[in-house]
Each structure stands twice: as structure tokens, then as C-alpha cells.
Design a protein around this motif. Structure first.
Motif, short mmCIF file in Angstrom:
data_model
loop_
_atom_site.label_atom_id
_atom_site.label_comp_id
_atom_site.label_asym_id
_atom_site.label_seq_id
_atom_site.Cartn_x
_atom_site.Cartn_y
_atom_site.Cartn_z
N LYS A 141 -70.41 19.80 -20.37
CA LYS A 141 -69.75 18.62 -19.81
C LYS A 141 -69.18 17.73 -20.93
CE LYS A 141 -72.04 18.41 -15.33
NZ LYS A 141 -72.91 17.64 -14.40
N TYR A 200 -66.05 19.34 -22.12
CA TYR A 200 -65.02 19.16 -21.11
C TYR A 200 -64.34 17.79 -21.25
CZ TYR A 200 -63.26 18.11 -16.36
OH TYR A 200 -62.50 17.71 -15.29
N GLY A 246 -71.03 10.73 -15.68
CA GLY A 246 -69.58 10.80 -15.63
C GLY A 246 -68.90 9.51 -15.26
N PHE A 279 -65.95 13.37 -13.77
CA PHE A 279 -66.24 14.66 -13.15
C PHE A 279 -65.57 14.78 -11.78
CE2 PHE A 279 -70.33 14.19 -15.73
CZ PHE A 279 -69.77 14.81 -16.83
#
Length: 487
Positions: free
Chosen positions: A178, A181, A390, A407
Motif C-alpha cells: 500500500k 502504491y 488511507g 484507497f
């Protein structure tokens, strides 16, 4: 002649090539350039190249008829950057390597915190790059700084902390996948500064992978940590990735008092030992010393300790309410009378503080019409924070003001389309009309998130404590200036 970017320098190009930016984390200097300067900067990379080849690239852009002018202008441009350690010039790769400096506490003045960004150059440049960039970013928001909450867990429970203990107790970590990302999106947007924090950042098991990936993406890296989880085997990586700064809090040189503030027995010894290991490894540190009722009579020993190691230290007597709008932690905040003693001490012993006061341009010198249209800070204008789940918010303490979730939507969409961010970006000094002509505005550090957290969620409601501190600072600084003139 070979040219290469210094290991401590970073180049970013913004506004579709119309704004060039270069900074150096070792000297703490930076520069901004117009479209032509941006084209010049684009030629410089971390791979050594012949100057004549870079001129050829520029001639392909501007035309062969401009060769003489381009060759002269680029040579002057490169010489100036090399003179101020932004880039390296030499006949061989070995020449470049010999010039590329590492951070070291053996330097006369190791810099780990920029107090100003005044340009030093023989060429044409604005007086202060950060002021110029903020003015630019008001019109064209530019995401240049991103803080990650790598974990909501923490191994301390500091009595003054703005992060609620409930969040730490139920904490979890951000995965490397994550993190990657998000960072990939940020890099694609031209991001530069990454701050890794928590909770306690070093509790994330993937912290080393994350640091290395930040370096792979050519980021300027800062780490906020209490250091009590630092492992000896992590230190070489911190050196290898060339962190810009590690900030650690140290509350007292009295172990019992420090541990009382953190509420963790043995935390002082672990933090101090880690500081000294990182210092021995020549890794740039800054010691933050929040000053509160508990350590108001002992914080100065922390400053002395930092000075003995040539580490920048920063006492902070402005406390913020919790991010969940609970103000109970403010029971630890200094009264105005207690704050006066701390400011007097700082004026007496902190050379950097005095130099900043003397050199900075007072806000009151700015025409009132111009000042009225200025933002309060860069929150949501050129930086953001991302929590472990997120959620995105404008700055570190403003976790109750969520502007999106990375997210659920892209970072770029949040940056460009969030209505909450748009609202923050519209705030100007003129939205606080009484402050526009306040005689203490040169000494005021009014902050939207402090307003918000302390007022139950109203960013426009100014707490009287901050006004009182501004007037107090004004009185004490003027007393010091008058005494200096008389002597």
C-alpha cells in the motif's frame, strides 16, 4: 567537463516545464527558475554527462542559431550551481566523487533545519524561495510534501501528545504494497519530500523496505521517531539511503522525568543511546523538546546536550489539542507566566533564534493589501498527510478533517478535486480581520489546525492563548533589542 547532480540535491520540474526547482539537503539551500532555467535543470541528472552534450540537447530545443548564447549561459548556470554544491563538475568520475560530500558532525555548522531559504547566488533570484513558492502554490497547488503514518501503533504514551491513545491502542500498520502504491502516485505528481511517521514509524516491520523504496524514487526523506525501537542493523540503511533528517523528541536529561512524560520506563536510556549511535554514524538528527509543566525547569539541559553533539535542538512551548478535539492534554500546557520564562531563556541562549529575529523581514513590512491575500501556511496547498487507513488530511495534526481516502480514489483526484481541500486553500489572512492590523502579528504563529482542534472543529476560532503568546513574544523580543542597542 563532466556534470552530475550532487547526491544531496534534488531537481523537480513543475507547471508543464514552466517552473524549475533544485534543493540541497546538506546546505539547506534551494533555487527556483523560470521556463528557460527549468530546461537547463532538465539536462542534469544523477548520471555524469559531458557539458558539451547537454549544450547539444539545449540547441535541439532552442535552435542551432542560439548555440553561442546557450553555451555561455549554461556554463554560467552550471558554474553557479557547482559553486553552491547543487551539482558537481570535474574532468573524471573520480573528481566528481571526491566533491560529493556526506553529512558529518565534524562540519563547522552541520545543518539539519532550515530557518530561512534566502537565495545566495550571483545570478538573478528571488530573495526567499519558500515565500515565492507559496505565492505560486496559491494559484497552482503543487504537492511537494507528503507525510505517511506508517503505523497507528506507538510504544510510548506521552502525556501531551495530540494523537489520542485510543488510536494507538487499536493500532495497525500500513503494508509495504500500500505504501508503494501511494508513493508511486506521489512520484508521478512530481513529489519531493517524504516524511515517515506514526504512531512510531520504526514499529512497522517494513520500514527498511520503505526507506529503500523512497530512495529508489529519488525522494528527500525525513523520519519522525522516538528511536526506542531502533535496531543496530538498521543504522547502515539509514546512512545508505541518505536521510535528510531524523527528528526525535527528548524531554529531559533526567531519566525519571523523561520516562514520566512518555509513561514508559526505560525510554530515556533507549532514546539517548540511539541518538548517540546515529550521531556516531553521522546521520543528521534534530532533537525536538516540547516544553510543558512537567519539564519547564529541565528542558535547558536537553538544549545543552544537543549543543554538545552539534545537533540542532528546538524547544516547543506551543501545545496542540488532540486530533479528536479532546483538549484534556492541554492541562500540561505552560501558562503565560511559565511561557515567559522559557522565551527569556531561549533569547538568552539560542543563537539561531536571535539571528532569525534580526534577519527576518517583519510581516508588518508587507503592504496590508498584499498580506491580506496571503495564506496562513502550506497545509493543503503544497503538502498532505496520509493515515494508515488511507485517509488524507491537510497536515499532521488535522486528522479530524479528512479530505479523501487514497484507497478509494487516486491521490491526484484528491489533490485536484477534493471540496474540503478547496475550502482550506481559500483561507487567507483577510479571513481574520482583527489580525490584519494586530500589533503583534510579526510574532504570531496562528495555525488553522490548532484553532480547529482546540475549538471543537472551527478553524476560524482563534484561541486567546496563542494571542497572549504572540504579545508576550513581542514584548520580550523588543526588550532584548532595546537592551542590545543600549549596550
Amino acid at each position: 567537463m563532466l556534470i552530475r547532480l550532487s547526491k544531496n540535491s534534488f531537481i523537480r520540474i513543475y507547471d508543464n516545464g514552466k517552473l524549475g526547482y533544485i534543493s540541497n539537503q546538506l546546505t539547506r539551500h534551494d533555487r527556483t527558475y523560470d521556463e528557460v532555467g527549468a530546461d537547463f535543470l532538465k539536462q542534469i541528472s544523477r548520471t555524469a554527462q559531458q557539458e558539451k552534450d547537454l549544450v547539444e540537447n539545449l540547441c535541439a530545443i532552442y535552435g542551432e542559431s542560439c548555440r553561442e548564447d546557450i553555451s555561455r549561459d549554461f556554463a554560467e548556470f552550471a558554474d553557479d550551481l557547482a559553486a553552491h554544491r547543487f551539482i558537481l563538475k570535474g574532468e573524471t568520475e573520480s573528481d566528481l566523487d571526491a566533491q560529493d560530500m556526506d553529512f558529518s558532525y565534524s562540519m563547522d555548522n552541520p545543518k539539519t533545519l532550515a530557518d530561512d531559504f534566502t537565495q545566495v547566488t550571483e545570478g538573478k533570484a528571488g530573495k526567499n524561495t519558500q515565500d515565492a513558492l507559496l505565492q505560486h502554490d496559491i494559484k497552482f497547488p503543487r504537492l511537494a510534501g507528503l507525510q505517511f503514518e506508517l503505523t497507528s501503533r506507538c510504544n510510548e504514551r506521552c502525556i501531551h501528545c495530540y494523537i489520542p491513545n485510543g488510536k494507538k491502542n487499536a493500532g495497525f500498520d500500513m503494508s509495504f504494497e500500500k505504501f508503494k502504491y501511494i508513493l508511486d502516485q506521489y512520484a508521478d505528481m512530481g513529489g519531493l519530500q517524504v516524511t515517515l511517521s506514526g504512531g512510531e514509524a520504526l514499529m512497522n516491520k517494513d520500514i527498511i523496505k520503505m526507506l529503500r523504496y523512497c530512495r529508489e524514487k529519488d525522494m528527500q526523506i525525513s523520519l519522525l521517531t522516538n528511536l526506542i525501537s531502533l535496531k543496530d542493523e538498521q543504522i547502515p540503511t539509514l546512512k545508505e539511503v541518505n536521510v535528510s533528517l531524523i527528528q526525535v523528541s527528548l524531554y529531559s536529561m533526567d531519566a525519571k522525568l523523561h520516562d514520566m512524560i512518555t509513561t514508559v520506563k526505560g525510554s530515556f536510556e533507549k532514546t539517548k543511546a540511539a541518538i548517540e549511535k546515529l550521531h556516531a554514524a553521522d546521520i543528521p538528527l534534530q532533537i525536538s523538546c516540547p516544553v510543558m509543566k512537567a519539564n519547564k525547569n529541565g528542558y535547558d539541559k536537553v538544549i545543552e546536550y544537543a549543543k554538545s553533539l552539534k545537533i540542532k535542538s528546538q524547544p516547543d512551548y506551543i501545545m496542540m489539542a488532540q486530533a479528536d478535539l479532546d483538549t484534556s492534554n492541554l492541562a500540561n500546557r505552560l501558562s503565560i507566566e511559565e511561557t515567559e520564562k522559557v522565551i527569556r531563556d531561549i533569547i538568552d541562549v539560542d543563537v539561531d533564534y536571535k539571528e532569525t529575529i534580526l534577519e527576518q523581514e517583519p510581516i508588518s513590512s508587507i503592504p496590508i493589501e498584499e498580506y491580506a491575500e496571503m495564506p496562513l501556511c502550506g497545509a493543503g496547498v503544497n503538502d498532505l498527510c496520509i493515515t494508515v487507513n488511507g485517509d488524507v488530511y491537510p497536515c499532521a495534526g488535522w486528522q479530524a478533517y479528512v479530505v479523501g481516502n487514497v484507497f478509494k480514489q487516486s491521490l491526484k483526484d484528491i489533490w485536484e478535486k477534493s471540496p474540503q481541500l478547496a475550502k482550506v486553500r481559500e483561507v487567507r489572512q483577510k479571513d481574520f480581520p482583527k489580525c490584519l492590523t494586530c500589533e503583534a502579528r510579526d510574532y504570531c504563529n496562528m495555525c488553522l489546525v490548532r484553532n480547529y482542534n482546540e475549538s471543537g472543529g472551527d478553524m476560524f476560532k482563534i484561541n486567546q492563548h496563542f494571542c497572549d503568546v504572540a504579545f508576550l513574544t513581542k514584548r520580550l523580543v523588543e526588550e532584548w533589542r532595546n537592551g542590545k542597542q543600549e549596550s
